[in-house]
Every structure is written in C-alpha cells, then in structure tokens.
Design a protein around this motif. Structure first.
Motif, PDB file in Angstrom:
ATOM      1  N   LEU A 134      44.997  40.129  41.858  1.00 43.53           N
ATOM      2  CA  LEU A 134      43.781  39.645  41.200  1.00 43.53           C
ATOM      3  C   LEU A 134      42.906  38.822  42.141  1.00 43.53           C
ATOM      4  N   ILE A 135      43.473  38.383  43.268  1.00 41.98           N
ATOM      5  CA  ILE A 135      42.672  37.629  44.235  1.00 41.98           C
ATOM      6  C   ILE A 135      41.553  38.505  44.800  1.00 41.98           C
TER       7      ILE A 135
ATOM      8  N   ALA B  87      38.461  38.410  42.638  1.00 40.35           N
ATOM      9  CA  ALA B  87      38.241  37.062  42.110  1.00 40.35           C
ATOM     10  C   ALA B  87      36.781  36.808  41.748  1.00 40.35           C
TER      11      ALA B  87
ATOM     12  N   ILE C 289      35.685  37.304  38.113  1.00 36.12           N
ATOM     13  CA  ILE C 289      36.415  36.451  37.177  1.00 36.12           C
ATOM     14  C   ILE C 289      35.843  35.042  37.260  1.00 36.12           C
TER      15      ILE C 289
ATOM     16  N   PHE D 218      35.449  30.846  36.712  1.00 38.03           N
ATOM     17  CA  PHE D 218      36.330  29.757  37.150  1.00 38.03           C
ATOM     18  C   PHE D 218      37.324  29.371  36.059  1.00 38.03           C
TER      19      PHE D 218
ATOM     20  N   SER E  54      38.422  31.209  33.648  1.00 35.79           N
ATOM     21  CA  SER E  54      39.398  32.299  33.519  1.00 35.79           C
ATOM     22  C   SER E  54      40.428  32.242  34.635  1.00 35.79           C
ATOM     23  N   LYS E  55      39.985  31.894  35.844  1.00 39.34           N
ATOM     24  CA  LYS E  55      40.934  31.767  36.960  1.00 39.34           C
ATOM     25  C   LYS E  55      41.971  30.695  36.677  1.00 39.34           C
TER      26      LYS E  55
ATOM     27  N   LEU F  62      44.433  32.015  34.109  1.00 42.71           N
ATOM     28  CA  LEU F  62      45.313  33.031  34.693  1.00 42.71           C
ATOM     29  C   LEU F  62      46.343  32.407  35.623  1.00 42.71           C
ATOM     30  N   VAL F  63      45.906  31.461  36.446  1.00 39.14           N
ATOM     31  CA  VAL F  63      46.834  30.784  37.360  1.00 39.14           C
ATOM     32  C   VAL F  63      47.877  29.989  36.586  1.00 39.14           C
TER      33      VAL F  63
ATOM     34  N   PRO G 172      42.084  41.638  33.247  1.00 40.14           N
ATOM     35  CA  PRO G 172      43.101  40.726  33.793  1.00 40.14           C
ATOM     36  C   PRO G 172      44.179  40.354  32.784  1.00 40.14           C
TER      37      PRO G 172
END
Length: 426
Positions: free
Chosen positions: A66-67, A70, A73, A75, A77-78, A81-82, A204
């Motif tokens: 997913l990187i 990125a 996507i 912020f 959502s990141k 997900l992380v 994602p």
C-alpha cells in the motif's frame, strides 16, 4: 502515452522490480530460516513461533504494497490503516487472552471506520451494519468467554489453559469461543457479511480484510481452542459441509460480473482449506494452514490491488467493461494473468504446495472427504482459468493516458512476485 511506450515502460518496471525482489527473496530466506530455527522465543506476553512469523510476513507485505499507492490514500486513512496493521502484528505474538482480545479488536475497528467514512459506494452503511452485526457484536461474548475461562483456570495465559484438564462447563465455553472466531473468519453459516462488505468497502479495506483479518479468526481458534479443534470444532462432518458450500461458492463466483464480489466468493471458498488442515493436522503441524493463509492473503491482496488499478482507469468493476481495458497492452494482460492465476493456486505459489500436502493427508479420512477435496481443487482452479480465457479474448485495443496509474503498478508487481517466489522461503 502511446501504446508501445506504455508496454515498454511496463516491462522495464517489471524487470527492475523482479531483479530487486529476487535479491530481497534471498536475503529474506536466510533471515526467515534463522528466525524459524528459533522455533519459539518468549518475551513477557509475546511469543515468536512459526505461526506468528508467517502471519507477520503477511501483514508487513500487505502494508508495504500500500506504500506504492500512498498518494491516493488520505492522511486519516493512512493512520487508520497503519493502526490496523500494527495491531494485527501485536495480535500474532500475544499469548495473554485479554491483550489478545484488545489487539484483535483494534485491528478490526479502523477498517470499520474506513468502511463508513472513506468508501465511495452508496450502500456502505448497509455493509457497515453487516460488519457490526457479524464481527463487532460478537466481540463482547468473546470477551466474556475469555474472562470466564481465565477466572476458572486462574490465569489469562492461554498456553497453560489445558494443562490442568477441563470440566464440562469450561468445554462448553471453549465451543462458544470457537463459534465467535468462526464468525470472524468467516465459515459456514456465518459467511453472508463478507461479499456485502467487500462490495461496498474501499480497495485498501478489502485488501486488509481478505489479507489478514480473516486469518485472525483462524489464529484465535488455534490459540484458544486447539484441544477441541479436530474432534469438535472442525469435525469431519462440519468440514464436509464446508467443502460442499465451498464448491457452491465457486459456482456463485463464476456468475459474478462484479470483480470484488467475484473475489470475495473465491476467498470464502479458499479459506475452507485452512479449516481442513486444522482437522487433519495436530497443533505442531498447524503452521501448514497458516502457510496456506499466507499465500491466500497475498493472492487476494494483489488481485484486489489490480482491481483497484483497473477501476481507476475505467471507473467500473464489471468484468465485461474491464475486458476492453485489459486488452490494451501486453503488460496489462500479463499482470491480469499473474494476479488471477495466483487466486487459482497455480504453481509455484505457496497455496499450491499447501493444497497438495493437505490432499495427501486427507487420503486417510475416507472416500467422501477425498472426493470433495478433489472436486474442490478442480473447480477452484477452473473458475479463475475460465475468467482468464474470457478476458484474454481481444475485441479492441486502447491505450492508457493517465500517468497517475503508474503508482499502482509497483504495488501489484511487488505482491505478485512474492506470491510466486515465497515458496523459496517456506
């Protein structure tokens, strides 16, 4: 961007990525074999073993893929997900019942928020209710079961729950706890929520749902209920029912034009093999089911990423519409064949070797069992190959002019290479 330049760039990217990943495979093989040589290393409430290592590899690979994409996507959502990926890593290594439940739920809740907040589809609220009803609402009974068993045994370290024997009351709690985990895998009869959620979730979220969230349910069943696993939870009768439904799922997938629902039904059918392995193998050999889960997670993840790529190009998930775009160049056709065939367990994927070993072990379980496994493997390979044949029939030639799509190719190539190269490690 012209048709020829697009193909040239795509093949150049593929060759460079393959060369880089080849070096990574060699390095990772030595590191992985060294870690697995430890077999078991404990540190407080965390334990490193073969099962946790294989699932950790799965989450990290999906996160790395997913990187590459990125930029599309957001912020927030990141962060979600992380947090889901990190929580899943803690879940794999945790051997304390309460902390396991906390990390387990922390890996699912961010995906629920993303389903509601980030999904571009109109029926996302209906899908969120299905996810709440089948996955989240079963969390409280699961916590009560863990508290009940921990109170009876005197510790929440589930490694020692079975050392002192078990009463009838504790046995019933184990069965109820196993049902809670089966709901989240999901297996028959709790499978309805998965195709609905996949159809309405953003890509994602779909990658992580089929990637590792389904495997967390398998991990919970193995960690908490392995003493009653083969005789009561995954009994022979239940496995026969699951295999019968898996064949029906394949036929349901063959009728689907929506790419994400097609892959969701395939995931429902393929996850049954992990349950079959737990029926046939003892605890020490249960890591085979998680090697299969690793291959399944990578193949499902790379196919969802590929569907995301073509959706960004043409704005549709319908296979009949995607057919014209997939015929635009040799590179796209190769990506499509590689992604879809990984879902069919084509060698040398990890899924293929796992299914062969499981089929050999099932030879001692009776004629009906072997017959259903053979039908499953035949139909399971036929459905994706049939789709490949339909998609490769070329009617027109189009060229991509959207440079933003380049970022997606790194993700797809990264996971696809690992799908076919990971057998070198395990």
């Amino acid at each position: 961007m012209s048709h020829k330049n697009f193909d040239w760039y795509g093949w150049g990217l593929t060759l460079l990525s393959s060369a880089f990943l080849g070096i990574v495979v060699v390095v990772f093989s030595f590191v992985g074999l060294w870690l697995l040589g430890l077999y078991r290393a404990e540190a407080g409430i965390f334990v490193l073993d073969a099962v946790s290592f294989s699932l950790c590899v799965l989450s990290l690979f999906l996160g790395c893929s997913l990187i590459f994409v990125a930029k599309p996507i957001g912020f927030n959502s990141k962060l979600l997900l992380v947090s889901s990926i990190v929580s899943s890593l803690f879940t794999y290594f945790c051997v304390n019942g309460l902390w396991f439940w906390i990390f387990y739920e922390m890996s699912i809740f961010p995906l629920l928020f993303l389903l509601v907040l980030e999904s571009p589809y109109s029926e996302r609220y209906v899908a969120s209710w299905y996810l709440l009803g089948y996955v989240v609402f079963s969390s409280l009974p699961m916590l009560l079961c863990i508290l009940c068993i921990g109170g009876m045994v005197g510790t929440y370290d589930f490694q020692v729950w079975f050392l002192g024997g078990q009463s009838d009351n504790v046995f019933l709690v184990y069965i109820l706890l196993a049902v809670m985990f089966i709901t989240k895998i999901p297996l028959v009869p709790f499978y309805i929520w998965l195709p609905i959620v996949h159809a309405e979730a953003s890509s994602p979220v779909s990658v992580l749902l089929s990637g590792f969230v389904m495997k967390l349910g398998l991990l919970g069943v193995l960690r908490f209920c392995y003493s009653v696993l083969s005789e009561y939870v995954f009994s022979g009768v239940y496995i026969v029912i699951c295999l019968s439904f898996a064949v029906l799922f394949f036929f349901s997938a063959s009728r689907e034009l929506d790419g994400k629902r097609w892959l969701a039904f395939l995931s429902l059918a393929h996850i049954v093999i992990a349950a079959v392995c737990m029926n046939l193998c003892y605890y020490d050999n249960a890591c085979l089911s998680f090697y299969y889960s690793l291959g399944h997670g990578l193949s499902a993840g790379v196919t969802f990423l590929f569907l995301w790529l073509v959706y960004e190009a043409c704005g549709s998930r319908n296979w009949a519409v995607l057919k014209s775009y997939l015929s635009s160049g040799l590179f796209m056709r190769c990506l499509m064949v590689g992604c879809v065939c990984s879902a069919a367990s084509i060698p040398p994927t990890v899924n293929f070797f796992s299914e062969v070993l499981i089929l050999c072990d099932s030879a001692y379980s009776g004629f009906i069992f072997v017959l259903l496994m053979s039908i499953y493997l035949f139909v399971g390979g036929l459905v994706p190959v049939f789709l490949v044949g339909c998609l490769l029939t070329r009617h027109c030639s189009l060229s991509f002019g959207c440079g933003s799509l380049i970022s997606y190719f790194g993700s797809v190539v990264f996971l696809m290479c690992w799908c076919y190269a990971l057998f070198l490690v395990f």
